[in-house]
Write a protein that holds these residues in place. Structure first.
Motif, PDB file in Angstrom:
ATOM      1  N   THR A 180       0.946  -1.165  -0.062  1.00 27.75           N
ATOM      2  CA  THR A 180      -0.085  -0.017   0.038  1.00 27.75           C
ATOM      3  C   THR A 180       0.964   1.204   0.195  1.00 27.75           C
ATOM      4  N   VAL A 181       0.648   2.072  -0.924  1.00 31.15           N
ATOM      5  CA  VAL A 181       1.545   3.217  -0.935  1.00 31.15           C
ATOM      6  C   VAL A 181       0.539   4.852  -0.674  1.00 31.15           C
ATOM      7  N   ALA A 182       1.188   5.335   0.209  1.00 23.33           N
ATOM      8  CA  ALA A 182       0.361   6.640   0.639  1.00 23.33           C
ATOM      9  C   ALA A 182       1.507   7.480   0.954  1.00 23.33           C
ATOM     10  N   ILE A 183       2.224   8.104   0.010  1.00 23.35           N
ATOM     11  CA  ILE A 183       3.487   9.110   0.465  1.00 23.35           C
ATOM     12  C   ILE A 183       2.932  10.337   0.492  1.00 23.35           C
ATOM     13  N   ALA A 184       3.084  11.046   1.644  1.00 22.14           N
ATOM     14  CA  ALA A 184       2.855  12.441   1.746  1.00 22.14           C
ATOM     15  C   ALA A 184       4.009  13.294   1.207  1.00 22.14           C
ATOM     16  N   GLU A 185       3.776  13.962   0.203  1.00 25.41           N
ATOM     17  CA  GLU A 185       4.737  14.715  -0.279  1.00 25.41           C
ATOM     18  C   GLU A 185       5.150  15.960   0.245  1.00 25.41           C
TER      19      GLU A 185
ATOM     20  N   ARG B  21       4.490  17.225  33.324  1.00 29.29           N
ATOM     21  CA  ARG B  21       3.887  15.994  32.478  1.00 29.29           C
ATOM     22  C   ARG B  21       4.852  15.221  31.733  1.00 29.29           C
ATOM     23  N   TYR B  22       5.908  16.009  31.518  1.00 30.52           N
ATOM     24  CA  TYR B  22       7.030  15.440  30.520  1.00 30.52           C
ATOM     25  C   TYR B  22       8.431  15.161  31.244  1.00 30.52           C
ATOM     26  N   ALA B  23       8.387  15.144  32.658  1.00 31.90           N
ATOM     27  CA  ALA B  23       9.400  15.075  33.423  1.00 31.90           C
ATOM     28  C   ALA B  23       9.998  13.680  33.578  1.00 31.90           C
ATOM     29  N   ASN B  24       9.322  12.692  33.365  1.00 36.95           N
ATOM     30  CA  ASN B  24       9.837  11.290  33.306  1.00 36.95           C
ATOM     31  C   ASN B  24       9.542  10.433  32.142  1.00 36.95           C
ATOM     32  N   GLY B  25      10.072   9.998  31.310  1.00 39.29           N
ATOM     33  CA  GLY B  25       9.773   9.330  29.936  1.00 39.29           C
ATOM     34  C   GLY B  25      10.655   9.594  28.895  1.00 39.29           C
ATOM     35  N   ALA B  26      10.246   9.001  27.668  1.00 40.03           N
ATOM     36  CA  ALA B  26      11.128   9.401  26.300  1.00 40.03           C
ATOM     37  C   ALA B  26      10.447  10.127  25.414  1.00 40.03           C
ATOM     38  N   PHE B  27      11.243  10.933  24.761  1.00 41.83           N
ATOM     39  CA  PHE B  27      10.507  11.957  23.712  1.00 41.83           C
ATOM     40  C   PHE B  27      11.076  10.975  22.519  1.00 41.83           C
ATOM     41  N   VAL B  28      10.148  10.829  21.640  1.00 42.60           N
ATOM     42  CA  VAL B  28      10.110  10.100  20.578  1.00 42.60           C
ATOM     43  C   VAL B  28       9.914  10.845  19.126  1.00 42.60           C
ATOM     44  N   ALA B  29      10.721  10.982  17.978  1.00 40.04           N
ATOM     45  CA  ALA B  29      10.234  11.608  16.777  1.00 40.04           C
ATOM     46  C   ALA B  29       9.812  10.520  15.988  1.00 40.04           C
ATOM     47  N   ARG B  30       8.613  10.404  15.401  1.00 46.21           N
ATOM     48  CA  ARG B  30       7.836   9.342  14.286  1.00 46.21           C
ATOM     49  C   ARG B  30       7.874  10.216  13.107  1.00 46.21           C
ATOM     50  N   HIS B  31       8.787   9.789  12.297  1.00 45.39           N
ATOM     51  CA  HIS B  31       8.972  10.174  11.016  1.00 45.39           C
ATOM     52  C   HIS B  31       7.901  10.064   9.992  1.00 45.39           C
ATOM     53  N   GLY B  32       7.057   9.005  10.205  1.00 46.11           N
ATOM     54  CA  GLY B  32       5.859   9.105   9.309  1.00 46.11           C
ATOM     55  C   GLY B  32       5.997   7.990   8.538  1.00 46.11           C
ATOM     56  N   SER B  33       4.804   7.390   8.142  1.00 49.29           N
ATOM     57  CA  SER B  33       4.433   6.179   7.228  1.00 49.29           C
ATOM     58  C   SER B  33       4.702   6.849   5.844  1.00 49.29           C
ATOM     59  N   TRP B  34       4.964   5.718   4.878  1.00 48.57           N
ATOM     60  CA  TRP B  34       4.791   5.719   3.571  1.00 48.57           C
ATOM     61  C   TRP B  34       3.831   4.484   2.953  1.00 48.57           C
ATOM     62  N   ASN B  35       3.525   3.834   3.805  1.00 47.62           N
ATOM     63  CA  ASN B  35       2.654   2.500   3.095  1.00 47.62           C
ATOM     64  C   ASN B  35       1.412   2.304   4.048  1.00 47.62           C
TER      65      ASN B  35
END
Length: 486
Positions: free
Chosen positions: A53-58, A359-373
Motif C-alpha cells: 500500500t503506497v500513501a506517500i505524503a509529498e 507532565r514530561y518530566a519522566n519518560g522518553a521523547f520520540v520523533a515519528r518520521h511518518g508512514s509511506w505505506n
C-alpha cells in the motif's frame, strides 16, 4: 478481426484500470493508530500484500509564518533553518549542537521494482544527494535561536548519521564504518584524520547507523538495520545487520549486543533502570495494522525475532529462510508499541533539567518520521512516552508536536531526531524542511533529576554466536537470564 482486436484491447485496458485502482486504493488500515500503541497493543491478523500500500505524503515545506502545533503549555520556534536534510544531532557539554546533514548513499536498484522504489523515495523527499556534512550550531545568548552556524566536518564522511562525543573525541558512524575524530571541547572545525574503529555492513534498505556511548565512555554501541523487509534477498546479505553492535574502546574488539531488530534507530540509557533502550521500525506488507513499531529495552544477548517472528512469538509465514531452533522460546516481546508504520527514528530520555513541564518530566521523547505505506498516514509527529518511577513505560504516548501533515496528502516536513539543549528545550530536526525546531514551556522550571533505582544487580551473560545459529536449550536459558523484567 478488427472487432476482436478492439474487444481484446478494451479488455486489457479494463484490466489495467482495475489493477491501477487496486494499487491506488491499497489495503487501508482497519484500526486507529492508538489501538496499536502502548504496553498492550492490538495485534491484528496479518494481511500479506503482494504489492505494498503506497500513501506517500509529498513534502512541500513550511510557509514562513507557520510552525508545527505544540501541545498545550508549550511553544515552538525555529532554532535553525537552511540546513540540507538534517537528520541526527547531539548536544555537546558546552551547549553547541552538532547536526548531521545527510541522506542515503546512492541506491543500486534495478528493474521495475527499483524504478518504482526510486520514484517513491523521490516523492517522499528521501532521494536527495547526501551533503555529507556535520554542522555546528551555537546559541550563545540562550534565546532559543542559533545565531551562529559553521561547518565542523566534511572530510571522511559518507552518509554519516550516528554521533557521540566524549573527552575530546567525536565518534561518527558512516553507513559503512565507525570513525573517531580528535575534537577538543569548543572546537569549531575538525581538520585531523580520523581513526577507523570498525567496519559496518554497508548501505542496504536501512542505511542509518546510530551511535550511543556507554555511561563510563569505554564502549560504543552502533545500531545497524536490515538490508531487506523480511530477508527476501537471502540471509547471507543480512550478516551483521538487524542488530546492535558493541565496540570496546579498551580492547578494540566488537561483539553483537542484541539481534533480531529489523531497523533500530535512536538509543539512550534509561536513567531510572540504567538499561539501554531503542526504537525499532518493524516490517512492512502485512497490512496497515501490522506490525507495531516499538520502543524497548535491550539487555545484552536479547533477541527480538526478525525476520521470522514479530511482537513476541507471532510467526511471519512469508519468510523462506529456515527458522533457527528454539527461536520462539528466547525471543523477547517489545516493551511498548509506537503504532504500526509510524517510523520512529530519534529517541531521548528525560533525565532532569528539561523545561517542558511536569507532565514530561519522566519518560522518553520520540520523533515519528511518518508512514509511506499506510492509509490513513500515521506518525509525522513528536510524542512523549510516560514512564513510572521504576523505569517502565505506561499508558499511551502524549503528543508534543503535530501539524506536519497538510490534510491534502502532503506534508510540511518530517520530524526526524530529538535532543535536549543546554537550556532545557527539546530540539527536533525536520529533514525535508531543513529546519531544527525548539520546543519549551516558557513558564516551566527545570524538571527534577530522574533518580536511579536502588536495587541489587543480577549478573547477565551474553549469548554466544549470532542470532541465526543458536541451537541449544542452554543458550535459551542464557537469554532468559540476560533479559530481566522490572
Amino acid at each position: 478481426m478488427l472487432k476482436k482486436i478492439g474487444i481484446g484491447l478494451l479488455v486489457i485496458l479494463l484490466i489495467l484500470v482495475a489493477f491501477g485502482a487496486y494499487l491506488y486504493r491499497g489495503n487501508p488500515a482497519d484500526l486507529s493508530t492508538e489501538a496499536t500503541e502502548g504496553t498492550d497493543p492490538t495485534i491484528a491478523e496479518p494481511e500479506a500484500e503482494r504489492f505494498p500500500t503506497v500513501a506517500i505524503a509529498e513534502p512541500v515545506g513550511w510557509p514562513d509564518d507557520a510552525t508545527p502545533e505544540a501541545a498545550e503549555g508549550l511553544t515552538v520556534q525555529r532554532f535553525a533553518v537552511g540546513l540540507d536534510h538534517p537528520r541526527t544531532m547531539i548536544v555537546l557539554p558546552n551547549g553547541d549542537v552538532l547536526v548531521a546533514e545527510t541522506s542515503s548513499p546512492p541506491r543500486e536498484m534495478g528493474g521495475i521494482e527499483g524504478f518504482i522504489a526510486k520514484l517513491l523515495f523521490s516523492r517522499a523527499g528521501a532521494a536527495v544527494p547526501s551533503a555529507n556534512r556535520i554542522s555546528l550550531l551555537r546559541d550563545a545568548d540562550g534565546d532559543g535561536v542559533a545565531e551562529a552556524k559553521s561547518t565542523l566536518l566534511t572530510e571522511g564522511l559518507d552518509s554519516p548519521s550516528g554521533m557521540a562525543w566524549r573527552d575530546g573525541v567525536l565518534f561518527v558512524a558512516n553507513h559503512d564504518e565507525l570513525l573517531a575524530f580528535p575534537m577538543p571541547e569548543g572546537a569549531t572545525e575538525i581538520t585531523e584524520e580520523p581513526t577507523k574503529l570498525m567496519d559496518l555492513p554497508a548501505a542496504g534498505n536501512h542505511w542509518m547507523r546510530n551511535v550511543l556511548l556507554s555511561p563510563d565512555g569505554s564502549k560504543v554501541y552502533v545500531a545497524v538495520g536490515s538490508a531487506s523487509n523480511i530477508g527476501e534477498n537471502g540471509m547471507e546479505v543480512e550478516e551483521g545487520r538487524a542488530t546492535i553492535w558493541e565496540y570496546n574502546l579498551e580492547t578494540n574488539r566488537q561483539r553483537m549486543w542484541a539481534g533480531g531488530l529489523r531497523n533500530p534507530n535512536g538509543m539512550d540509557w534509561n536513567p531510572a533502570s540504567g538499561e539501554m533502550w531503542t526504537v525499532v521500525n518493524e516490517r512492512d506488507m502485512l497490512g496497515g495494522d501490522l506490525v507495531p513499531d516499538y520502543l524497548t529495552n535491550v539487555p545484552v544477548g536479547a533477541q527480538y525475532g526478525w525476520p521470522w517472528l514479530y511482537w513476541g512469538d507471532n510467526v511471519d509465514s512469508r519468510v523462506d529462510a529456515p527458522r533457527p531452533r528454539f527461536l520462539a522460546e528466547y525471543t523477547r516481546k517489545p516493551e511498548y508499541a509506537l503504532g504500526a508504520h509510524t517510523a520512529p527514528l530519534g529517541m531521548v530520555f528525560a533525565r532532569g533539567g528539561e523545561r517542558l513541564g511536569s507532565r514530561y518530566a519522566n519518560g522518553a521523547f520520540v520523533a515519528r518520521h511518518g508512514s509511506w505505506n499506510r492509509k490513513p498516514p500515521a506518525g509525522y509527529d513528536v510524542v512523549f512516552v510516560p514512564f513510572d518511577e521504576r523505569g517502565n513505560p505506561l499508558g499511551k504516548p502524549l503528543e508534543i508536536l503535530t501539524g506536519f501533515l497538510t490534510g491534502d496528502g502532503k506534508t510540511y516536513g518530517r520530524p526526524t531526531w530529538v535532543a535536549i539543549d543546554a537550556n532545557g528545550g527539546l530540539l527536533v530536526t525536520d529533514d525535508t524542511a531543513g529546519i531544527v525546531w525548539r520546543v519549551i514551556s516558557p513558564s516551566a522550571e527545570p524538571s527534577p533529576t530522574v533518580e536511579p533505582l536502588k536495587r541489587a544487580t543480577t549478573p547477565t551473560r551474553s549469548l554466544r554466536g549470532s542470532s541465526a545459529t543458536f541451537q541449544s536449550d542452554g543458550i535459551r536459558q542464557d537469554a532468559v537470564r540476560a533479559a530481566p523484567k522490572n
